[in-house]
Design a protein around this motif. Structure first.
Motif, PDB file in Angstrom:
ATOM      1  N   UNK A   1       0.838  -1.201   0.000  1.00 22.22           N
ATOM      2  CA  UNK A   1       0.000   0.000   0.000  1.00 22.22           C
ATOM      3  C   UNK A   1       0.870   1.246   0.000  1.00 22.22           C
ATOM      4  N   UNK A   2       2.037   1.167   0.629  1.00 21.34           N
ATOM      5  CA  UNK A   2       2.968   2.294   0.596  1.00 21.34           C
ATOM      6  C   UNK A   2       3.423   2.613  -0.817  1.00 21.34           C
ATOM      7  N   UNK A   3       3.623   1.586  -1.626  1.00 21.93           N
ATOM      8  CA  UNK A   3       3.989   1.819  -3.030  1.00 21.93           C
ATOM      9  C   UNK A   3       2.835   2.457  -3.802  1.00 21.93           C
ATOM     10  N   UNK A   4       1.620   2.034  -3.496  1.00 22.48           N
ATOM     11  CA  UNK A   4       0.447   2.639  -4.143  1.00 22.48           C
ATOM     12  C   UNK A   4       0.303   4.097  -3.707  1.00 22.48           C
ATOM     13  N   UNK A   5       0.536   4.364  -2.431  1.00 23.83           N
ATOM     14  CA  UNK A   5       0.480   5.740  -1.922  1.00 23.83           C
ATOM     15  C   UNK A   5       1.551   6.588  -2.594  1.00 23.83           C
ATOM     16  N   UNK A   6       2.745   6.024  -2.781  1.00 23.35           N
ATOM     17  CA  UNK A   6       3.814   6.750  -3.471  1.00 23.35           C
ATOM     18  C   UNK A   6       3.404   7.089  -4.903  1.00 23.35           C
ATOM     19  N   UNK A   7       2.802   6.131  -5.590  1.00 25.47           N
ATOM     20  CA  UNK A   7       2.338   6.388  -6.963  1.00 25.47           C
ATOM     21  C   UNK A   7       1.262   7.468  -6.985  1.00 25.47           C
ATOM     22  N   UNK A   8       0.345   7.419  -6.031  1.00 22.50           N
ATOM     23  CA  UNK A   8      -0.706   8.441  -5.965  1.00 22.50           C
ATOM     24  C   UNK A   8      -0.116   9.813  -5.670  1.00 22.50           C
ATOM     25  N   UNK A   9       0.887   9.866  -4.811  1.00 20.24           N
ATOM     26  CA  UNK A   9       1.537  11.137  -4.484  1.00 20.24           C
ATOM     27  C   UNK A   9       2.240  11.731  -5.697  1.00 20.24           C
TER      28      UNK A   9
END
Length: 85
Positions: free
Chosen positions: A52-60
């Protein structure tokens, strides 16, 4: 809206992306800690928070790009390309 200088637009985009990432990560951590038993938190953090941290990074990054292109739109050249005026 006027076109901002690149360093200022980059700073605004960086702040927008960082705020988005922090809010999403806090939400994920809150949901994970609320729905996981105490002795399983280390496993949950490895299984849930890393992807989920990688998904959050992509969203950021996406939000930062959108903010940058909003505050610093590309220049448009209104001259005709075929040589006629």
């Amino acid at each position: 809206m006027s076109r901002l200088p690149a360093p200022l637009a980059g700073l605004i985009a960086l702040v927008g992306g960082a705020v988005t990432g922090v809010v999403l990560l806090i939400g994920v951590l809150s949901i994970t800690s609320a729905t996981t038993e105490q002795h399983m938190l280390s496993v949950a953090s490895a299984i849930v928070v890393l992807p989920v941290g990688l998904i959050v990074l992509a969203a950021s990054v996406y939000v930062a790009r959108r903010v940058y292109h909003t505050v610093r739109p590309p220049l448009f050249d209104d001259t005709p390309q075929d040589g006629s005026e």
